[in-house]
Design an enzyme around this catalytic site. Structure first.
Site, short mmCIF file in Angstrom:
data_model
loop_
_atom_site.label_atom_id
_atom_site.label_comp_id
_atom_site.label_asym_id
_atom_site.label_seq_id
_atom_site.Cartn_x
_atom_site.Cartn_y
_atom_site.Cartn_z
N GLU B 60 0.90 -1.26 0.23
CA GLU B 60 -0.11 -0.09 0.07
C GLU B 60 0.77 1.29 -0.19
OE1 GLU B 60 -1.20 -2.77 1.66
OE2 GLU B 60 -2.86 -3.04 0.86
N HIS B 129 -10.83 -4.93 10.44
CA HIS B 129 -11.58 -4.68 9.28
C HIS B 129 -12.92 -4.01 9.22
CE1 HIS B 129 -8.83 -7.81 7.36
NE2 HIS B 129 -9.23 -7.40 6.10
#
Lengths: 374, 326
Positions: B60, B129
Site C-alpha cells: 500500500e 477490518h
C-alpha cells in the site's frame, strides 16, 4: 600540402573535443566549488539565526550531485531527500533562489513555504526535496511509471541516503520498478551515517548494492568522491534507463564532512575526529582540482580565480536572500488547494475549480453561497 | 434514469473518465486480472489494457507513493485500496506527500490523484477490518474527503474527484456496493463540497454521510409515523464541508442530531457540532446530539457488534432527546 590538410582535418575535431572536455571538466569544478562555498555560507547563516529549522549540509558529497546530474537531460526528473541543496545547485537552480528559500523569503524556490528540505523547481524537473526518510523513493518510481505510460525516453533519478534502504518504501518502490521495467536510477548516497547511526549499526548487510539482487536489478558500486567516475557510472545507468527501461541501483560511496544537520557536531559520540580527517583527504573538490592541474586544463591560479568568482556569486546570493522580502501574510492560505483564493478575500471555493463545469443547477447553488471553509 | 448498483455506478464513472481522459489510470491490488476485490473495476482491464489498469503487489505504501509521483508529473491516477483498513500503511504518502506537495512547492506541483476503496464496517469482520477513517483524512489540509451514500452520488462524485486537481480521499461504503438506485443518464458531475438534502423535514435536522444516510432515513421513517418530520442532510463531502446547507437546515428546524459510523472522540460529527454551535447558536432549541459508533475496537460477536454500531433506534432516541420527548 595535401597531407598537412588531411592531418589538420583529422586533428581539428580532436582539438575541439579536447576543448569541449576541458570546458565540461572546468564546469564540474565550478559547480562543486559553488556547492562547497554555498554550503559554507549556509552554515554561517544558520549559526547567525538567519536560516531556521533543520539545515542539512552537503559538504563532502559534491561530486555525487555534480557528476550524476551532468549525465541527465533537461527534461529528466530529479527527486531528492532533505539534503538537497547541492542537487538543486547542480541542476542549475540559481543560488539566489536556493538561498532565499533557506532564508524563508518570498523569492525562494517555494516562496518561503518549503524551506531547506523542500526545494522545488518544476521547470528544471526538480521535483522536490522530501523530508521523510525513504518516502520519496516511491514518488520517483511513480514518475518513472509516468514516463513509461507516456512512452517517452525521459529518466527519473532518485537520491537517498543509505539509511533509507532499511525502510519499507525502498523495497516496495524498487520491487515495482524492476517488475514493471521502469526508467529510474536509484542513487544511494552512502555517506556511512544515518544521522548518528553508523551503517553497520543499522543494517544487516553493509553492501547496499547487494540489495539490488532482491529485485534482479542491475547495480554498481561507485566512488562518489571522484566526479568523473560518478559521471561515467551515471551515464551507464541513465543509458540503461533511457534505452532499455531498466532501473539501476547505484551505491555511491561518499562521506559527509559535516554533522547530520547544523544542530549536531561534525564528530562526537558517533564518529571520531580522526575518521573525519581521514576522509577529508579525499575531498572531492581537491581531488578534482588536482586532476585538472595534472591534465593541464587549469593551473592553481585559474582555480583560485574560479573559486573567487564562486565566492562572489554566493555572497551575492546571501545578500539577495537577506534583503529579499518576507512572503505576504496572505500567502498563509494559498497553495493548499488548486485554483483557490483565500476565503477571507472572498475568493471562490475550489469545489467549482474543476476541469469541467459542474451541472448547471449545482453551479447556481454553489455561487449563491458563501465560500466553503476548507 | 437507469437503475444501477453503487458498485456499477462507480464502475461507470471510472469507465467514462478513462475514456474521456487518457491520463486517467487505475492502480491497486487485484484491480485487473481479478476484476477488482469488490468488482468495482470489472471489465476495465479488457477495455483499457494493463498499462491503464495496473495490478500491484501488496504494497500500500509503495503503490500509493507511485500514484502520487505519477500525479506530480501530470497523470491522473485512481489508486484503489482494497480497504481503507490496509490504507493505514499508506497514510504517510497521503498525509506527508500528497496533501503537502502543492504547499511545499508554492503551487508548482499538484497531486491530482484519487485514493479510493471501501471503508466502514461490514458484518462480523472483527476489529481490524471494521473501521471508519474519514476523520483521519479530513483532519489534513490539502486533502479532500468524499463519501457517497447512493449510486447516483457515487458516480457523480467519483467523476468530480477524478477531475479534481487535488488529492481526493474517496471512501466507499463497504456495505453499500450492492445498493441499487436511480442514476441519471448521460454526463452528471456532482461538485465536491456540496451536501444534499436526502429528505426534507421541519422538526429536526439529521446530519449524516455514507452508510449513516440509510440509517438516518430509516429513523426518519419511524419518526414520521409518530408525526415527527426529520430533515436528512447528507454531507457527501466531508472536506470541504458544506456548512451552508447544514446551517440553513438548522435555521429551519432549530434542532440537530449528527450521525456517523466512526468513533465518537474527535469524529466528523464534532466538526459539525462546532459549526452549528458557532454559527447557529441562536437558532438552537436544544443541544446538538451525536450518534456514533461505540468508542471501542469493533467486536466480532454479532450482538456486541450490533451494539457498537449506530442504528435507526439510536437515532430515533437522539431525536426524541433534542425534542425533549423522551
Amino acid at each position: 600540402m595535401a597531407g598537412t590538410a588531411a592531418r589538420r582535418h583529422q586533428r581539428a575535431p580532436s582539438r575541439q573535443a579536447d576543448a569541449a572536455r576541458a570546458e565540461e571538466y572546468r564546469g564540474w569544478l565550478r559547480e562543486m566549488l559553488l556547492i562547497r562555498r554555498f554550503e559554507e555560507k549556509a552554515g554561517e547563516a544558520y549559526s547567525l539565526g538567519k536560516i531556521g529549522g533543520f539545515c542539512h549540509l552537503y559538504i563532502g558529497q559534491e561530486a555525487v550531485a555534480v557528476g550524476s546530474i551532468a549525465a541527465l537531460r533537461p527534461d529528466d526528473y530529479i527527486v531528492c531527500s532533505y539534503r538537497e541543496h547541492g542537487h538543486a545547485l547542480a541542476r542549475g537552480i540559481p543560488p539566489r533562489a536556493v538561498m532565499a528559500e533557506l532564508f524563508g523569503k518570498a523569492p525562494g524556490t517555494s516562496r518561503g513555504k518549503g524551506g531547506s528540505m523542500h526545494l522545488f523547481d518544476v521547470g528544471r524537473g526538480f521535483l522536490g526535496g522530501h523530508a521523510i526518510v525513504g518516502a520519496h523513493i516511491p514518488l520517483a518510481t511513480g514518475m518513472a511509471f509516468a514516463i513509461k505510460y507516456r512512452d517517452t525516453d525521459q529518466v527519473t533519478v532518485c537520491y537517498f541516503g543509505e539509511a533509507a534502504v532499511n525502510n519499507g518504501a525502498f523495497h516496495e518502490a524498487l520491487n515495482m520498478a524492476a517488475l514493471w521495467k521502469l526508467p529510474c536510477v536509484y542513487l544511494c548516497e552512502n555517506n556511512r551515517y544515518g544521522m548518528g547511526t553508523a551503517l553497520e549499526r543499522a543494517s544487516a548487510i553493509y553492501d547496499i548494492s547487494e540489495r539490488a539482487s532482491s529485485y534482479d536489478m542491475i547495480n554498481e558500486v561507485v566512488d562518489g568522491q571522484d566526479v568523473l567516475t560518478m559521471k561515467n557510472a551515471m551515464d551507464r545507468a541513465v543509458e540503461r534507463a533511457r534505452t532499455q527501461k531498466a532501473p539501476t541501483l547505484l551505491e555511491v560511496r561518499t562521506y559527509r564532512f559535516m554533522g547530520h544537520s547544523m544542530s549536531d557536531p561534525i564528530h562526537g559520540h558517533y564518529r571520531t575526529r580522526e575518521e573525519v580527517e581521514e576522509h577529508r583527504k579525499r575531498d572531492p573538490v581537491a581531488l578534482w582540482s588536482h586532476r585538472l592541474i595534472d591534465e593541464g586544463i587549469m593551473d592553481e591560479a585559474a582555480i583560485r580565480a574560479l573559486d573567487a568568482e564562486v565566492v562572489t556569486e554566493v555572497a551575492d546570493a546571501y545578500e539577495f536572500a537577506e534583503n529579499a522580502p518576507e512572503p505576504e501574510g496572505s500567502e498563509l492560505y494559498t497553495d493548499v488547494y488548486a485554483g483557490e483564493a483565500d476565503e477571507r478575500t472572498g475568493g471562490q471555493a475550489d469545489g467549482s475549480a474543476q476541469g469541467e463545469a459542474p451541472s448547471e443547477g449545482a453551479t447556481d447553488r454553489l455561487s449563491a453561497r458563501p465560500p466553503i471553509r476548507l | 434514469m437507469t437503475t444501477l448498483t453503487y458498485r456499477d455506478a462507480l464502475n461507470a464513472a471510472l469507465r467514462e473518465e478513462m475514456r474521456r481522459d487518457p491520463n486517467v489510470f487505475l492502480m491497486g491490488e487485484e484491480v485487473g486480472v481479478y476484476q477488482g476485490a469488490y468488482k468495482v473495476s470489472r471489465g476495465l482491464l479488457d477495455e483499457f489494457g494493463p498499462m491503464r489498469v495496473v495490478d500491484t503487489p501488496i504494497t500500500e505504501l509503495g503503490f500509493a507513493g507511485v500514484g502520487v509521483g505519477a500525479a506530480m508529473v501530470g497523470l491522473r491516477p485512481v489508486i484503489e485500496f482494497m480497504t481503507w483498513n490496509f490504507a493505514l500503511l499508506a497514510i504517510d504518502q497521503l498525509v506527508n506527500s500528497a496533501a503537502k506537495m502543492r504547499y511545499m512547492s508554492a503551487g508548482q506541483v499538484g497531486v491530482p490523484a484519487v485514493f479510493r476503496g471501501p471503508g466502514g464496517a461490514a458484518l462480523q469482520l472483527g476489529a481490524q477490518h471494521s473501521q471508519a477513517f474519514e476523520a483521519y483524512y479530513a483532519h489534513i489540509p490539502g486533502l479532500k474527503v468524499v463519501m457517497p451514500a447512493t449510486p447516483a452520488d457515487a458516480k457523480g462524485l467519483l467523476k468530480s474527484a477524478i477531475r479534481d486537481p487535488d488529492p481526493v480521499v474517496f471512501i466507499e461504503g463497504e456495505m453499500l456496493y450492492n445498493v441499487k438506485g436511480e442514476v441519471p443518464d448521460g454526463e452528471q458531475v456532482i461538485p465536491l463540497g456540496l451536501a444534499d438534502i436526502k429528505r426534507a423535514g421541519r422538526d429536526v435536522t439529521i446530519v449524516c454521510h455514507s452508510k449513516s444516510v440509510a440509517v438516518s432515513l430509516r429513523a426518519a421513517e419511524q419518526l414520521a409515523a409518530e408525526g415527527i418530520e426529520a430533515e436528512v442532510v447528507d454531507l457527501r463531502t466531508i472536506r470541504p464541508l458544506d456548512e451552508a446547507t447544514v446551517l440553513e437546515s438548522v435555521a429551519h428546524t432549530h434542532r440537530c442530531v449528527v450521525v456517523e459510523e466512526g468513533w465518537h472522540f474527535a469524529g466528523v460529527g464534532a466538526q459539525v457540532v462546532d459549526v452549528v454551535q458557532r454559527d447557529a447558536f441562536d437558532q438552537l432549541d436544544a443541544p446538538v446530539l451525536r450518534v456514533t459508533g461505540a468508542d471501542v475496537p469493533m467486536p466480532y460477536n454479532k450482538f456486541l457488534e450490533r451494539a457498537a454500531k449506530a442504528d435507526p433506534e439510536k437515532v430515533v432516541g437522539a431525536v426524541r432527546d433534542v425534542l425533549y420527548q423522551s
